[in-house]
Design an enzyme around this catalytic site. Structure first.
Site: not given
Ligand code: ADE
Length: 246
Positions: A90, A117, A155, A170
């Protein structure tokens, strides 16, 4: 194109990669997806892949050694010059159609699925060449992010879709959301298909679709409008008509 996925839960990929477009692309040998289980690269008796964070705190951290060893094995197999090694997290740059297009240009990619984590920072610092997030939310595993990214890339590989033009229409392919689509029946429960689509007039249909895509994008995703280029005629039409369109 070959994609190596480095992860802890290889079974998660079985169903998504054995259906639909990804399945067909594999059968046509447009794509080769190789899944590596990080646990196979541990050297201890219990195949430990994670450990407590130094400094304390909740959760477990993915250990560096098995991840480094998995990547080394992937690199050894072929000579992947300049292959992007992407950590899914993330904290990465946010995935988009633009990023999918960029990744589709490579002949090889490696995706590392982060877990728990977090991952030991040395993975980030010394193996990953890029970090990608699929959105501002936290998944319990990077495997799901890898599936999303692989699907979006596949794709875009020429020949992967039934029609070579499908990817062009798309949503997001030109920075706009897709225009409305209809199929038979012509009238369903008193809801008719827009007359223009039955006209057979291809330039009128193209114009209607383009305007629908513009108005839909302007209403639903005004943030995208700043990034697209409209012709002077389209700009004029947009300012005159947008409020009256569905
Ligand atoms: N691992 C956990 N959350 C994620 C996300 N939002 N994007 C990519 N990998 C992740």
């Amino acid at each position: 194109m070959r994609i190596d996925i480095i992860c802890l839960f290889p079974e998660m990929f079985v169903s998504p990669f054995s259906q639909s477009i990804v399945k067909r692309a594999k059968e046509q040998e447009l794509i080769d997806i190789v899944i590596h289980n990080i646990r196979d690269y541990t050297r201890d008796k219990h195949h430990v892949v994670d450990d407590c964070p130094y400094g304390g705190g909740p959760g477990m951290v993915l250990k560096p050694e098995p991840v480094f060893e998995t990547v080394a094995a992937v690199k050894q197999e072929l000579k992947p010059d300049g292959m992007p090694i992407i950590l899914l997290t993330p904290q990465g740059r946010v995935f988009s159609q633009q990023v999918a297009r960029e990744l589709a240009l490579h002949s090889r990619l490696a995706l590392i699925c982060g877990h728990y984590e977090g991952v030991d920072e040395r993975i980030r610092d010394h193996i990953a060449t890029d970090e990608i997030s699929i959105g501002d939310y936290v998944l319990s595993s990077g495997e799901l992010a890898a599936m999303v990214i692989v699907d979006a890339i596949v794709r875009l590989i020429p020949g992967a879709l039934g029609s070579p033009l499908s990817a062009d229409s798309d949503s997001h392919s030109e920075g706009l959301l897709e225009y409305p689509q209809y199929t038979r029946p012509r009238v369903y429960r008193d809801w008719p298909v827009p007359e223009v689509l039955l006209s057979g007039n291809h330039s009128e249909i193209a114009c209607w679709r383009r305007r629908q895509a513009i108005s839909r994008t302007a209403k639903r995703r005004p943030d995208l409008m700043e990034k697209i280029t409209l012709s002077d005629k389209e700009k004029q039409w947009t300012s005159e008509n947008l409020l009256n369109l569905k």
